[in-house]
Scaffold this motif. Structure first.
Motif, PDB file in Angstrom:
ATOM      1  N   VAL A   1       3.748  41.604  22.275  1.00  0.00           N
ATOM      2  CA  VAL A   1       4.129  43.020  22.258  1.00  0.00           C
ATOM      3  C   VAL A   1       5.641  43.209  22.192  1.00  0.00           C
ATOM      4  O   VAL A   1       6.149  44.310  22.412  1.00  0.00           O
ATOM      5  N   GLY A   2       6.376  42.144  21.893  1.00  0.00           N
ATOM      6  CA  GLY A   2       7.809  42.272  21.655  1.00  0.00           C
ATOM      7  C   GLY A   2       8.670  42.372  22.894  1.00  0.00           C
ATOM      8  O   GLY A   2       9.770  42.931  22.839  1.00  0.00           O
ATOM      9  N   ALA A   3       8.203  41.812  24.004  1.00  0.00           N
ATOM     10  CA  ALA A   3       8.952  41.903  25.260  1.00  0.00           C
ATOM     11  C   ALA A   3       9.862  40.702  25.463  1.00  0.00           C
ATOM     12  O   ALA A   3       9.564  39.595  25.011  1.00  0.00           O
ATOM     13  N   LYS A   4      10.943  40.940  26.174  1.00  0.00           N
ATOM     14  CA  LYS A   4      11.828  39.864  26.623  1.00  0.00           C
ATOM     15  C   LYS A   4      11.499  39.536  28.081  1.00  0.00           C
ATOM     16  O   LYS A   4      10.962  40.381  28.799  1.00  0.00           O
ATOM     17  N   PRO A   5      11.826  38.331  28.545  1.00  0.00           N
ATOM     18  CA  PRO A   5      11.609  38.018  29.961  1.00  0.00           C
ATOM     19  C   PRO A   5      12.329  39.009  30.868  1.00  0.00           C
ATOM     20  O   PRO A   5      13.381  39.549  30.519  1.00  0.00           O
TER      21      PRO A   5
ATOM     22  N   GLU B   1      -0.743  50.807  20.892  1.00  0.00           N
ATOM     23  CA  GLU B   1      -1.374  50.528  19.595  1.00  0.00           C
ATOM     24  C   GLU B   1      -2.362  49.371  19.703  1.00  0.00           C
ATOM     25  O   GLU B   1      -3.448  49.406  19.106  1.00  0.00           O
ATOM     26  N   LEU B   2      -2.002  48.352  20.465  1.00  0.00           N
ATOM     27  CA  LEU B   2      -2.919  47.230  20.663  1.00  0.00           C
ATOM     28  C   LEU B   2      -4.194  47.704  21.357  1.00  0.00           C
ATOM     29  O   LEU B   2      -5.310  47.312  20.977  1.00  0.00           O
TER      30      LEU B   2
ATOM     31  N   ARG C   1      -5.507  50.636  21.196  1.00  0.00           N
ATOM     32  CA  ARG C   1      -6.299  51.410  20.223  1.00  0.00           C
ATOM     33  C   ARG C   1      -7.130  50.499  19.327  1.00  0.00           C
ATOM     34  O   ARG C   1      -8.259  50.832  18.962  1.00  0.00           O
ATOM     35  N   GLN C   2      -6.561  49.359  18.967  1.00  0.00           N
ATOM     36  CA  GLN C   2      -7.301  48.428  18.113  1.00  0.00           C
ATOM     37  C   GLN C   2      -8.432  47.744  18.882  1.00  0.00           C
ATOM     38  O   GLN C   2      -9.549  47.598  18.370  1.00  0.00           O
ATOM     39  N   ILE C   3      -8.142  47.339  20.110  1.00  0.00           N
ATOM     40  CA  ILE C   3      -9.166  46.650  20.906  1.00  0.00           C
ATOM     41  C   ILE C   3     -10.290  47.605  21.283  1.00  0.00           C
ATOM     42  O   ILE C   3     -11.449  47.192  21.438  1.00  0.00           O
ATOM     43  N   LYS C   4      -9.973  48.878  21.399  1.00  0.00           N
ATOM     44  CA  LYS C   4     -10.985  49.901  21.691  1.00  0.00           C
ATOM     45  C   LYS C   4     -12.131  49.850  20.684  1.00  0.00           C
ATOM     46  O   LYS C   4     -13.286  50.135  21.023  1.00  0.00           O
ATOM     47  N   ARG C   5     -11.835  49.467  19.459  1.00  0.00           N
ATOM     48  CA  ARG C   5     -12.864  49.404  18.418  1.00  0.00           C
ATOM     49  C   ARG C   5     -13.815  48.227  18.608  1.00  0.00           C
ATOM     50  O   ARG C   5     -14.874  48.173  17.983  1.00  0.00           O
ATOM     51  N   LEU C   6     -13.419  47.285  19.451  1.00  0.00           N
ATOM     52  CA  LEU C   6     -14.186  46.049  19.610  1.00  0.00           C
ATOM     53  C   LEU C   6     -15.009  46.003  20.888  1.00  0.00           C
ATOM     54  O   LEU C   6     -15.897  45.156  21.010  1.00  0.00           O
ATOM     55  N   SER C   7     -14.703  46.868  21.848  1.00  0.00           N
ATOM     56  CA  SER C   7     -15.261  46.679  23.187  1.00  0.00           C
ATOM     57  C   SER C   7     -15.561  48.004  23.864  1.00  0.00           C
ATOM     58  O   SER C   7     -14.892  49.012  23.622  1.00  0.00           O
ATOM     59  N   ASP C   8     -16.561  47.970  24.760  1.00  0.00           N
ATOM     60  CA  ASP C   8     -16.840  49.142  25.593  1.00  0.00           C
ATOM     61  C   ASP C   8     -16.379  48.934  27.035  1.00  0.00           C
ATOM     62  O   ASP C   8     -16.536  49.820  27.873  1.00  0.00           O
ATOM     63  N   CYS C   9     -15.796  47.772  27.328  1.00  0.00           N
ATOM     64  CA  CYS C   9     -15.242  47.510  28.663  1.00  0.00           C
ATOM     65  C   CYS C   9     -14.205  46.404  28.546  1.00  0.00           C
ATOM     66  O   CYS C   9     -14.543  45.267  28.206  1.00  0.00           O
ATOM     67  N   VAL C  10     -12.955  46.732  28.818  1.00  0.00           N
ATOM     68  CA  VAL C  10     -11.868  45.764  28.697  1.00  0.00           C
ATOM     69  C   VAL C  10     -11.334  45.436  30.083  1.00  0.00           C
ATOM     70  O   VAL C  10     -10.924  46.326  30.835  1.00  0.00           O
ATOM     71  N   ILE C  11     -11.361  44.161  30.415  1.00  0.00           N
ATOM     72  CA  ILE C  11     -10.871  43.663  31.696  1.00  0.00           C
ATOM     73  C   ILE C  11      -9.483  43.084  31.451  1.00  0.00           C
ATOM     74  O   ILE C  11      -9.299  42.252  30.557  1.00  0.00           O
ATOM     75  N   ILE C  12      -8.504  43.529  32.232  1.00  0.00           N
ATOM     76  CA  ILE C  12      -7.103  43.175  31.972  1.00  0.00           C
ATOM     77  C   ILE C  12      -6.518  42.463  33.185  1.00  0.00           C
ATOM     78  O   ILE C  12      -6.358  43.058  34.255  1.00  0.00           O
ATOM     79  N   GLY C  13      -6.187  41.186  33.022  1.00  0.00           N
ATOM     80  CA  GLY C  13      -5.568  40.409  34.082  1.00  0.00           C
ATOM     81  C   GLY C  13      -4.091  40.170  33.811  1.00  0.00           C
ATOM     82  O   GLY C  13      -3.522  40.669  32.838  1.00  0.00           O
TER      83      GLY C  13
END
Length: 343
Positions: free
Chosen positions: A109-113, A135-136, A138-150
């Motif tokens: 996602v273009g981040a620096k440390p 934006e990422l 929004r794209q993953i939304k098309r693939l899944s009905d439940c996104v777990i984020i660690g």
């Protein structure tokens, strides 16, 4: 089957789950004694990359020794790998400010440390990270009905504490150490706030600046992902670091279907206020118990004494395993098998 997850997630009817894990490094993690996310301070920068490699490949490439605490407990990546193997949930890792890049497929996602929050900005280019992550999402939304984020961010509980104070939330954070080094964290936070001329609650109406000054690069990434996912169910997989992200989500004004899942080791940590703070923020939490008191592995049994507690989405991984019908014994057996293979 879900008895090892409390409360039982009866309202989850998931068909296409997806697991994400955000990886970041910061200079705050180099403060002596502040993090146990690595056997010694000189290897802390390798911990997120090693975690990602272990989950994906079952071994580490960036460093010969897999991540573990100074006391010798295995990284919670072994729990996450076990849960993902058993459930066959698709997963990806996100680089949000790494110094050491894992040798696996990786989103960016273009981040620096991140900087040392005492003397520098915690996060550079907050807006860029956030918008790329929206934006990422929004794209993953098309693939899944439940996104777990660690997440895997050494010293992330300290940046979490500082952000919470800047937002005006008097919460207590946990630690990967058995004995929470609260004095080091509080001193770091006080110095960071003082050096930037910020008092308790000054940034309650400016959460992005709270991230910029006092956060870590994982925070704008996860906030952006949740924003982009919209009405798709999001489960933040983590302890008091993700608790701070929930606070940011609320203060930013993101309206999403989001809850949080962590381990019993965080929920039962008397030095932290996970359950109380999450409830006060208005979110639902789920607590997973892998039953490591019954484990044959001494490193896993050390979790019961407060070592490690959470990380790499372990609590959310177990939550996902539970809602997909995996039992506690099956999960623990798989974790032990992975430990035998890796360590």
């Amino acid at each position: 089957m879900n008895y090892w997850i409390k409360p039982q997630p009866l309202d989850f009817n998931v068909e296409h789950p997806f697991f994400l894990c955000v990886l970041s490094n910061t200079d705050t993690a180099k403060i002596p004694g502040i993090s146990a996310a690595g056997r010694s301070p000189d290897v802390i920068d390798y911990t997120p990359a090693g975690d990602a490699e272990l989950v994906t490949l079952g071994r580490t490439i960036c460093k010969s020794e897999p991540p573990m605490t100074p006391a010798g407990s295995p990284t919670p990546a072994v729990i996450t790998r076990a849960a993902l193997q058993l459930t066959k949930i698709p997963f990806l890792f996100i680089n949000s400010g790494l110094r050491v890049i894992p040798k696996i497929p990786l989103l960016d996602v273009g981040a620096k440390p991140g900087g040392d929050i005492r003397t520098a900005k915690g996060v550079l280019d907050v807006g860029l990270i956030y918008e790329n992550s929206v934006e990422l999402g929004r794209q993953i939304k098309r693939l899944s009905d439940c996104v777990i984020i660690g997440e895997s961010v050494p010293a992330g509980t300290t940046t979490a504490m500082c952000v919470l104070k800047a937002l005006g939330i008097n919460a207590r954070v946990s630690s990967s150490y058995p004995e929470n080094p609260l004095n080091i964290k509080e001193q770091t936070v006080e110095e960071a706030l003082s050096n930037k001329g910020i008092s308790f609650g000054d940034l309650k109406d400016d959460p992005m600046r709270a991230i910029e000054y006092f956060g870590d690069p994982m925070m704008p990434c996860v906030c952006g992902l949740v924003k982009g996912l919209g009405d798709t169910t999001s489960v933040l997989a983590g302890g008091t670091q993700m608790m701070a992200v929930l606070a940011l989500i609320k203060h930013i004004g993101i309206n999403s279907d989001v809850s949080i899942a962590t381990t019993k080791f965080v929920a039962e940590d008397k030095t932290a206020s996970f359950l109380e703070t999450v409830s006060d923020l208005g979110f639902k939490s789920y607590i997973s118990d892998p039953g490591f008191n019954l484990s044959k592995n001494p490193g896993l049994r050390m979790y019961e004494s407060g070592d490690v507690k959470e990380g790499v989405g372990a609590g959310g991984g177990m939550f996902a395993a539970g809602i997909m019908g995996i039992g506690q014994d099956e999960l623990r057996d798989q974790v032990e098998l992975i430990c035998d293979q890796v360590f």
